[in-house]
Design a protein around this motif. Structure first.
Motif, PDB file in Angstrom:
ATOM      1  N   PHE A 171       0.830  -1.205   0.000  1.00  0.00           N
ATOM      2  CA  PHE A 171       0.000   0.000   0.000  1.00  0.00           C
ATOM      3  C   PHE A 171       0.865   1.256   0.000  1.00  0.00           C
ATOM      4  O   PHE A 171       1.987   1.260   0.510  1.00  0.00           O
ATOM      5  N   SER A 172       0.322   2.319  -0.574  1.00  0.00           N
ATOM      6  CA  SER A 172       0.937   3.647  -0.427  1.00  0.00           C
ATOM      7  C   SER A 172      -0.156   4.691  -0.252  1.00  0.00           C
ATOM      8  O   SER A 172      -1.069   4.794  -1.075  1.00  0.00           O
ATOM      9  N   ALA A 173      -0.053   5.439   0.830  1.00  0.00           N
ATOM     10  CA  ALA A 173      -1.020   6.515   1.066  1.00  0.00           C
ATOM     11  C   ALA A 173      -0.766   7.669   0.093  1.00  0.00           C
ATOM     12  O   ALA A 173      -1.641   8.488  -0.154  1.00  0.00           O
ATOM     13  N   VAL A 174       0.432   7.720  -0.474  1.00  0.00           N
ATOM     14  CA  VAL A 174       0.780   8.801  -1.400  1.00  0.00           C
ATOM     15  C   VAL A 174       0.214   8.527  -2.796  1.00  0.00           C
ATOM     16  O   VAL A 174      -0.403   9.400  -3.407  1.00  0.00           O
ATOM     17  N   THR A 175       0.392   7.316  -3.291  1.00  0.00           N
ATOM     18  CA  THR A 175      -0.040   7.017  -4.665  1.00  0.00           C
ATOM     19  C   THR A 175      -1.405   6.314  -4.720  1.00  0.00           C
ATOM     20  O   THR A 175      -2.017   6.254  -5.778  1.00  0.00           O
ATOM     21  N   GLY A 176      -1.848   5.766  -3.616  1.00  0.00           N
ATOM     22  CA  GLY A 176      -3.115   5.021  -3.624  1.00  0.00           C
ATOM     23  C   GLY A 176      -2.949   3.558  -4.016  1.00  0.00           C
ATOM     24  O   GLY A 176      -3.922   2.802  -4.047  1.00  0.00           O
ATOM     25  N   GLU A 177      -1.718   3.158  -4.276  1.00  0.00           N
ATOM     26  CA  GLU A 177      -1.436   1.749  -4.548  1.00  0.00           C
ATOM     27  C   GLU A 177      -2.057   0.869  -3.450  1.00  0.00           C
ATOM     28  O   GLU A 177      -1.886   1.180  -2.267  1.00  0.00           O
ATOM     29  N   GLY A 178      -2.764  -0.169  -3.860  1.00  0.00           N
ATOM     30  CA  GLY A 178      -3.298  -1.117  -2.879  1.00  0.00           C
ATOM     31  C   GLY A 178      -4.603  -0.695  -2.219  1.00  0.00           C
ATOM     32  O   GLY A 178      -5.231  -1.500  -1.529  1.00  0.00           O
ATOM     33  N   ALA A 179      -5.056   0.534  -2.445  1.00  0.00           N
ATOM     34  CA  ALA A 179      -6.255   1.009  -1.739  1.00  0.00           C
ATOM     35  C   ALA A 179      -7.491   0.174  -2.102  1.00  0.00           C
ATOM     36  O   ALA A 179      -8.299  -0.151  -1.233  1.00  0.00           O
ATOM     37  N   GLN A 180      -7.593  -0.181  -3.384  1.00  0.00           N
ATOM     38  CA  GLN A 180      -8.747  -0.986  -3.799  1.00  0.00           C
ATOM     39  C   GLN A 180      -8.764  -2.341  -3.111  1.00  0.00           C
ATOM     40  O   GLN A 180      -9.819  -2.811  -2.684  1.00  0.00           O
ATOM     41  N   ALA A 181      -7.587  -2.936  -3.001  1.00  0.00           N
ATOM     42  CA  ALA A 181      -7.506  -4.254  -2.361  1.00  0.00           C
ATOM     43  C   ALA A 181      -7.900  -4.151  -0.885  1.00  0.00           C
ATOM     44  O   ALA A 181      -8.585  -5.030  -0.352  1.00  0.00           O
ATOM     45  N   VAL A 182      -7.490  -3.078  -0.222  1.00  0.00           N
ATOM     46  CA  VAL A 182      -7.850  -2.909   1.192  1.00  0.00           C
ATOM     47  C   VAL A 182      -9.354  -2.663   1.311  1.00  0.00           C
ATOM     48  O   VAL A 182     -10.024  -3.252   2.175  1.00  0.00           O
ATOM     49  N   HIS A 183      -9.892  -1.831   0.438  1.00  0.00           N
ATOM     50  CA  HIS A 183     -11.345  -1.603   0.422  1.00  0.00           C
ATOM     51  C   HIS A 183     -12.108  -2.921   0.278  1.00  0.00           C
ATOM     52  O   HIS A 183     -13.088  -3.162   0.977  1.00  0.00           O
ATOM     53  N   ARG A 184     -11.621  -3.743  -0.642  1.00  0.00           N
ATOM     54  CA  ARG A 184     -12.311  -5.015  -0.892  1.00  0.00           C
ATOM     55  C   ARG A 184     -12.251  -5.914   0.332  1.00  0.00           C
ATOM     56  O   ARG A 184     -13.229  -6.560   0.697  1.00  0.00           O
ATOM     57  N   TRP A 185     -11.077  -5.949   0.982  1.00  0.00           N
ATOM     58  CA  TRP A 185     -10.933  -6.808   2.168  1.00  0.00           C
ATOM     59  C   TRP A 185     -11.887  -6.334   3.269  1.00  0.00           C
ATOM     60  O   TRP A 185     -12.588  -7.144   3.886  1.00  0.00           O
ATOM     61  N   ILE A 186     -11.923  -5.026   3.488  1.00  0.00           N
ATOM     62  CA  ILE A 186     -12.808  -4.484   4.530  1.00  0.00           C
ATOM     63  C   ILE A 186     -14.259  -4.823   4.216  1.00  0.00           C
ATOM     64  O   ILE A 186     -15.012  -5.289   5.087  1.00  0.00           O
ATOM     65  N   ALA A 187     -14.662  -4.622   2.964  1.00  0.00           N
ATOM     66  CA  ALA A 187     -16.056  -4.882   2.595  1.00  0.00           C
ATOM     67  C   ALA A 187     -16.405  -6.355   2.800  1.00  0.00           C
ATOM     68  O   ALA A 187     -17.500  -6.683   3.265  1.00  0.00           O
ATOM     69  N   SER A 188     -15.463  -7.241   2.502  1.00  0.00           N
ATOM     70  CA  SER A 188     -15.777  -8.665   2.630  1.00  0.00           C
ATOM     71  C   SER A 188     -15.859  -9.069   4.099  1.00  0.00           C
ATOM     72  O   SER A 188     -16.734  -9.844   4.489  1.00  0.00           O
ATOM     73  N   VAL A 189     -14.984  -8.523   4.928  1.00  0.00           N
ATOM     74  CA  VAL A 189     -14.978  -8.888   6.347  1.00  0.00           C
ATOM     75  C   VAL A 189     -16.140  -8.232   7.103  1.00  0.00           C
ATOM     76  O   VAL A 189     -16.777  -8.849   7.958  1.00  0.00           O
ATOM     77  N   ALA A 190     -16.413  -6.975   6.771  1.00  0.00           N
ATOM     78  CA  ALA A 190     -17.453  -6.229   7.500  1.00  0.00           C
ATOM     79  C   ALA A 190     -18.836  -6.451   6.905  1.00  0.00           C
ATOM     80  O   ALA A 190     -19.832  -6.008   7.478  1.00  0.00           O
ATOM     81  N   GLY A 191     -18.870  -7.121   5.751  1.00  0.00           N
ATOM     82  CA  GLY A 191     -20.178  -7.361   5.125  1.00  0.00           C
ATOM     83  C   GLY A 191     -20.818  -6.089   4.627  1.00  0.00           C
ATOM     84  O   GLY A 191     -22.038  -5.960   4.591  1.00  0.00           O
ATOM     85  N   THR A 192     -19.986  -5.136   4.219  1.00  0.00           N
ATOM     86  CA  THR A 192     -20.527  -3.867   3.743  1.00  0.00           C
ATOM     87  C   THR A 192     -20.373  -3.720   2.229  1.00  0.00           C
ATOM     88  O   THR A 192     -20.488  -2.632   1.698  1.00  0.00           O
ATOM     89  N   GLY A 193     -20.051  -4.833   1.552  1.00  0.00           N
ATOM     90  CA  GLY A 193     -19.913  -4.765   0.095  1.00  0.00           C
ATOM     91  C   GLY A 193     -21.242  -4.423  -0.541  1.00  0.00           C
ATOM     92  O   GLY A 193     -22.304  -4.603   0.067  1.00  0.00           O
ATOM     93  N   LYS A 194     -21.163  -3.919  -1.766  1.00  0.00           N
ATOM     94  CA  LYS A 194     -22.404  -3.568  -2.486  1.00  0.00           C
ATOM     95  C   LYS A 194     -23.184  -4.832  -2.813  1.00  0.00           C
ATOM     96  O   LYS A 194     -22.638  -5.801  -3.322  1.00  0.00           O
ATOM     97  N   LYS A 195     -24.459  -4.826  -2.474  1.00  0.00           N
ATOM     98  CA  LYS A 195     -25.300  -5.962  -2.854  1.00  0.00           C
ATOM     99  C   LYS A 195     -26.037  -5.591  -4.130  1.00  0.00           C
ATOM    100  O   LYS A 195     -26.484  -4.470  -4.268  1.00  0.00           O
ATOM    101  N   SER A 196     -26.156  -6.538  -5.060  1.00  0.00           N
ATOM    102  CA  SER A 196     -26.886  -6.203  -6.280  1.00  0.00           C
ATOM    103  C   SER A 196     -27.875  -7.316  -6.600  1.00  0.00           C
ATOM    104  O   SER A 196     -27.870  -8.353  -5.958  1.00  0.00           O
TER     105      SER A 196
END
Ligand code: GTP
Ligand code: MG
Length: 196
Positions: A171-196
């Motif tokens: 991850f890099s807070a400067v470039t945003g590298e890895g941010a999507q992967a962290v978002h996805r992990w959080i959504a899967s663990v917290a059950g907050t992913g988009k439901k369709s």
């Protein structure tokens, strides 16, 4: 995947009695002081100054609860292993972090933050062991990736994965590298992913 819509600081808790009462799923960020926990929160939220960051280690001295959208809460824990804080205060934080991690019912996962440039410390290894024993979903985010050459990323991530025996996201807070992967992990663990 887009950033969260809405994020705000609910409470900075210096004692367990100040932990908020709510039914949000909590994801905690643990890691050494100055490693980039608050910067990670800001990047994920797409906000520059949601969480206070600083070059001075030991900036985050309370457990900071950030409400994210409807159902999520990120908890920025004080950094561990910071020597310049008086021992009595370090012990008080240690106890509070410990109490939070062992008793908090809303806690569904932990992000352990390390600096990609350095081998994990003894405290990092202890935290990782503890998380595995507890059986809580956990991931390592190796941050400050912008500070090393891309060609070294895989080698560093593999070494950290071996040391901490946990999956690693670069991850890099400067470039945003890895941010999507962290978002996805959080959504899967917290059950907050988009439901369709
Ligand atoms: P404490 O609150 O003291 O525990 O620290 P923290 O883990 O919250 O670290 P913080 O986010 O305040 O960042 C510490 C320093 O590292 C700041 O100067 C940040 O700008 C810098 N930093 C954090 N993440 C990155 C990153 O991905 N890349 C670079 N180049 N600098 C970073
Ligand atoms: Mg901080």
């Amino acid at each position: 995947m887009r950033s969260w819509q809405d994020a705000y600081l609910m409470v900075s808790a210096a004692a367990a009695s100040q932990f908020p009462r709510h039914e949000r799923a909590e994801i905690a960020l643990a890691g050494r002081s100055n490693v980039g926990k608050s910067s990670l929160i800001n990047r994920l939220a797409g906000r520059k100054n949601l969480a206070r960051t600083s070059q001075t280690p030991g900036k985050t001295r309370t457990l900071n609860f950030y409400a994210i959208d409807e159902r999520l809460c990120l908890v920025d824990l004080p950094g561990y292993g910071f020597a310049r804080v008086p021992k009595s205060e370090r012990m008080r934080w240690g106890k509070l972090i410990d109490e939070y991690l062992t008793t908090r019912e809303q806690l569904v996962g932990v992000i352990q933050v390390v600096d990609v440039r350095h081998p994990p410390s003894e405290l990092d290894v202890m935290m990782a062991d503890w998380l595995r024993q507890r059986g809580l979903p956990a991931i390592v985010v190796a941050t400050k990736a912008d500070k090393i050459a891309r060609g070294r990323w895989k080698g560093r991530a593999d070494a950290i994965q071996r040391d901490l025996e946990m999956p690693v996201i670069l991850f890099s807070a400067v470039t945003g590298e890895g941010a999507q992967a962290v978002h996805r992990w959080i959504a899967s663990v917290a059950g907050t992913g988009k439901k369709s």
